[in-house]
Motif scaffolding. Structure first.
Motif, mmCIF file in Angstrom:
data_model
loop_
_atom_site.group_PDB
_atom_site.id
_atom_site.type_symbol
_atom_site.label_atom_id
_atom_site.label_comp_id
_atom_site.label_asym_id
_atom_site.label_seq_id
_atom_site.Cartn_x
_atom_site.Cartn_y
_atom_site.Cartn_z
ATOM 1 N N LEU A 18 142.930 108.307 138.558
ATOM 2 C CA LEU A 18 142.225 107.459 137.597
ATOM 3 C C LEU A 18 143.161 107.053 136.467
ATOM 4 N N ARG A 19 143.934 108.014 135.988
ATOM 5 C CA ARG A 19 144.842 107.734 134.873
ATOM 6 C C ARG A 19 145.951 106.788 135.291
ATOM 7 N N ALA A 20 146.443 106.986 136.523
ATOM 8 C CA ALA A 20 147.552 106.154 136.978
ATOM 9 C C ALA A 20 147.057 104.811 137.502
ATOM 10 N N GLY A 21 145.749 104.654 137.586
ATOM 11 C CA GLY A 21 145.195 103.396 138.072
ATOM 12 C C GLY A 21 145.313 103.224 139.572
ATOM 13 N N THR A 22 145.492 104.303 140.325
ATOM 14 C CA THR A 22 145.625 104.170 141.770
ATOM 15 C C THR A 22 144.352 104.574 142.511
ATOM 16 N N LEU A 23 143.278 104.792 141.770
ATOM 17 C CA LEU A 23 142.027 105.175 142.421
ATOM 18 C C LEU A 23 141.552 104.114 143.420
ATOM 19 N N PRO A 24 141.689 102.808 143.107
ATOM 20 C CA PRO A 24 141.247 101.785 144.075
ATOM 21 C C PRO A 24 141.939 101.908 145.427
ATOM 22 N N MET A 25 143.105 102.568 145.472
ATOM 23 C CA MET A 25 143.788 102.703 146.756
ATOM 24 C C MET A 25 143.026 103.596 147.723
ATOM 25 N N VAL A 26 142.234 104.532 147.202
ATOM 26 C CA VAL A 26 141.535 105.443 148.111
ATOM 27 C C VAL A 26 140.091 105.031 148.361
ATOM 28 N N LEU A 27 139.544 104.185 147.504
ATOM 29 C CA LEU A 27 138.121 103.866 147.641
ATOM 30 C C LEU A 27 137.770 103.221 148.991
ATOM 31 N N PRO A 28 138.567 102.253 149.480
ATOM 32 C CA PRO A 28 138.200 101.679 150.793
ATOM 33 C C PRO A 28 138.134 102.753 151.871
#
Ligand SMILES: Nc1ncnc2c1ncn2[C@@H]1O[C@H](COP(=O)(O)OP(=O)(O)OP(=O)(O)O)[C@@H](O)[C@H]1O
Ligand SMILES: [Mg+2]
Lengths: 249, 434
Positions: free
Chosen positions: B334-344
């Motif tokens: 979340l902090r690094a902004g990479t959460l969208p990478m795992v959501l799909p």
């Protein structure tokens, strides 16, 4: 002046195995005393006996003239004796900072206090920061101790041992497993941190022993076969035969 | 880069940086306690919230033992139950003698009851940690639970002892008849207790509890008696459990043997573990989940305890840090902004996982109906879809969903792992580790 540590006629049996036989050891105030001996000689067991980890089968141990044999480890620690462990023995899930701070709490008089905020105790904070600086781990302060490198854990082990400000410091093979540069650094650290205190050290590295110790005791099969200055020990034929002979040449 | 340097703690500033997350968590917690019953206004939800509040205090008190001090107790309900009984007796005495003690002070009676019994029982039982402590706690739990059925004058036998909370003097015009007033009484004590229990973790004793949990041997060589540390921890746990028990007694206006039994001790262990022992708010989340499950599951299925067990085993096996650790795993992403990478990958995995779960549920319900002596005819409803039990079609659907769902789900979870690794790598490159 009373001796820092006096061990008189101590015996220790595990079951019917006689591990320590008629152990007599006198360590003066402010002395740097090395205990050497082959593997399994009983060096760690001697540390365990003095620090209260195990109780002697018979015999007496005094710390600064007070009887300590039979006391629990924390009682002995409160009387001013602190020891490290041969196998790193830290609080693995807590950070480096917390490890040192825990070791500072009793000595600064906070004991079991549940009415003080631990983060707002200036003397605890200052002392913890100083010790971290001393053991060169300030940059690792927020890392859980279990994630440190081996050499760092050994330094933390020393830090925890000296943090309480005990007058007698016992270090069990503090440099074991370290590289040469790490060993040099650790020895310099030990020398500096135990300035003005009594030091008892178990060490296999003879250059460390002869460089650091004022006096040396040689333990073989649970018995001290020689005790004296480095020169005396170097020249002692019994020691050469029993121990140094195999190590040095 | 600037972000990185500003995050690095300076060597002299040693107080742990109170970050935004810390205040956010407490802010959300307090606002939720105060505002939720105003949003969900039905009597039923006020009852639910009350039960959650009680369970949350109880679970937090349990975590003083389990999470903070590393003590696994199978008998924590003893202090909850004795707190409840003493509170009921206290309330009856207050009402009978017309004492000027309003209801909001009654939880203190429970708290001190829990404390006194912990002081008496704890000294021996905290002598050792580990298995010895666990076994002693189990034994004492059985002892107290069975004596509650013998000492009838105090415990009231099977029926228990009743009270009437409205007989106590009113406070600011509140007589605590309506559930919403009881809820706010519970909410008040929940906030106070949570703050106190958090503060306890930040004291010298609280820090030494963690040290004893991690390495009781070494603690002895820095001047502390691990027995004393465990004992004091145990006393605090008893005190807050007593408060929770008193609140339960106020809520139900009764105390009975079930309060101090093994089931109650088991539920608090479940809640704490499912929520997660590693974070302060873990037990609160666990209390929410377990209370909701208890209430909702028992309405829709007769074998709800079976599901309870499956969920517990699932957590122990796949997320031993509990639900909070699952959530907190995502913090660096979340902090690094990479959460969208795992959501799909999550969404893809969700479909077969849910189908698998439906298959398992259907299979369990079929078996439940048969094993409970059902004739094998009739229909069961799963998400409002009727299934005919006698039809082989239903059995086939259950089998296909379970087996097929499992295989497809397993494949998609590999995708989740891969996506997770990629997201975590990027997060690490950006300087966020944990
Ligand atoms: N708790 C115990 N029970 C039984 N035997 C023990 C126990 N502790 C130590 N020993 C035995 O006592 C002997 C001395 O062990 P100790 O650890 O004191 O040796 P040491 O001199 O420290 O050796 P090393 O150089 O390998 O560290 C060994 O033979 C060991 O197996
Ligand atoms: Mg040894």
């Amino acid at each position: 002046m009373t001796n820092a540590i006096e061990v008189r006629a101590v015996e220790k049996k595990f079951g019917n195995v006689h591990i320590i036989r008629d152990l007599n050891l006198t360590i003066g105030q402010g002395e740097r005393h090395a205990i050497i001996g082959p593997n399994g000689a009983g060096k760690s067991t001697t540390f365990n006996l003095i620090s209260g980890h195990i109780t002697p089968t018979s015999g007496e141990i005094d710390l600064n003239g007070q009887r300590i044999s039979g006391l629990r480890p924390f009682e002995i620690n409160r009387r001013g004796l602190s020891r490290s462990f041969q196998v790193t023995n830290v609080f693995a899930k807590m950070t480096v900072w917390e490890n040192i701070r825990c070791a500072v709490l009793w000595a600064t008089g906070h004991r079991y206090a549940f009415w003080k905020n631990v983060d707002s105790l200036p003397e605890v904070r200052q002392r913890t920061a100083e010790i971290l600086e001393d053991i060169h781990l300030t940059h690792r302060r927020d890392v859980p101790a279990g994630l440190l490198t081996y050499a760092e854990q050994r330094e933390l082990e020393i830090g925890i041992t000296i943090a309480g400000g005990a007058s007698v410091i016992m270090l069990d093979e503090p440099t074991a497993g370290m590289s040469n540069t790490e060993t040099d650094r650790a020895v310099a650290l030990i020398r500096r941190l135990t300035e003005g205190r009594t030091l008892v050290i178990v060490e296999h590295d003879m250059s460390v022993v002869f460089g650091l110790a004022d006096r040396i005791s040689v333990l073989v099969y649970g018995n001290i076969i020689a005790s004296g200055t480095p020169e005396e020990i170097r020249g002692n034929p019994k020691v050469k035969e029993a121990y140094l002979g195999e190590e040095d040449h | 880069m600037t972000d990185l340097t500003s995050r690095a703690p300076s060597p002299t500033d040693s107080a742990p940086a109170r970050n935004v997350g810390f205040y956010a968590a407490w802010g959300i917690f307090i606002v939720a306690v105060l505002v939720l019953p105003l949003i969900f206004r039905s009597g039923g939800s006020h009852t639910t919230f009350s039960l959650i509040g009680i369970a949350a205090i109880f679970a937090l008190s349990y975590n003083i033992l389990l999470g903070q001090t590393g003590l696994l107790s199978f008998g924590h309900a003893v202090y909850y139950g004795l707190g409840g009984f003493l509170a009921v007796h206290g309330m009856n005495a207050i009402a009978a003698h017309g004492l000027p003690v309003p209801l909001p002070f009654v939880p203190l009676i429970g708290g001190f009851a829990g404390l006194v019994f912990a002081i008496i029982i704890g000294w021996v039982s905290t002598q050792r940690a580990g298995t010895v402590f666990a076994m002693i706690s189990l034994g004492i739990g059985e002892l107290v639970a069975s004596s509650s059925l013998i000492l009838r004058s105090f415990f009231g036998g099977e029926a228990g002892i009743t009270t009437n909370r409205t007989d106590l003097p009113a406070l600011f015009g509140w007589n605590f008849g309506p559930q919403i007033q009881v809820y706010y009484l519970i909410g008040f004590w929940l906030i106070i207790s949570a703050i106190a229990m958090y503060a306890l973790t930040r004291t010298p004793l609280g820090r030494m509890c963690n040290a004893v949990r991690d390495n009781p041997e070494r603690v002895q060589f820095i001047g502390y008696d691990p027995h004393v540390v465990r004992y004091l921890s145990f006393c605090f746990a008893g005190f807050f459990a007593g408060i929770a028990g008193a609140l339960a007694a106020i809520n139900f206006e009764i105390a009975n043997a079930a309060y101090l039994g093994a089931v109650q001790s088991g539920v608090v262990l479940f809640a704490t573990f499912i929520g997660g022992v590693g974070y302060f708010f873990g037990p609160v989340l666990g209390a929410v989940v377990v209370t909701m499950l208890q209430l909702e599951l028992s309405d829709v299925t007769s074998v709800w305890q079976l599901y309870f067990g499956i969920i517990f085993i699932g957590i122990v096996m796949f997320a031993p840090g509990g639900l909070t650790s699952l959530l907190m795993m995502h913090r660096p992403l979340l902090r690094a902004g990479t959460l969208p990478m795992v959501l799909p990958a999550y969404l893809i995995a969700l479909v077969p996982t849910l189908l698998f779960a439906c298959g398992v549920i259907l299979a369990i319900e079929i078996l439940a109906v048969y094993s409970q002596g059902g004739s094998g005819s009739g229909t069961i409803h799963l998400f409002r879809i009727p299934f005919d039990l006698a039809s082989p079609m239903t059995w086939l659907i259950a089998a296909v969903l379970t087996i097929g769902g499992f295989y497809v789900a397993r494949m998609t979870w590999r995708g989740v792992t891969d996506a997770w690794d990629r997201a975590m790598t990027v997060a690490r490159e950006r300087g966020y580790h944990a």
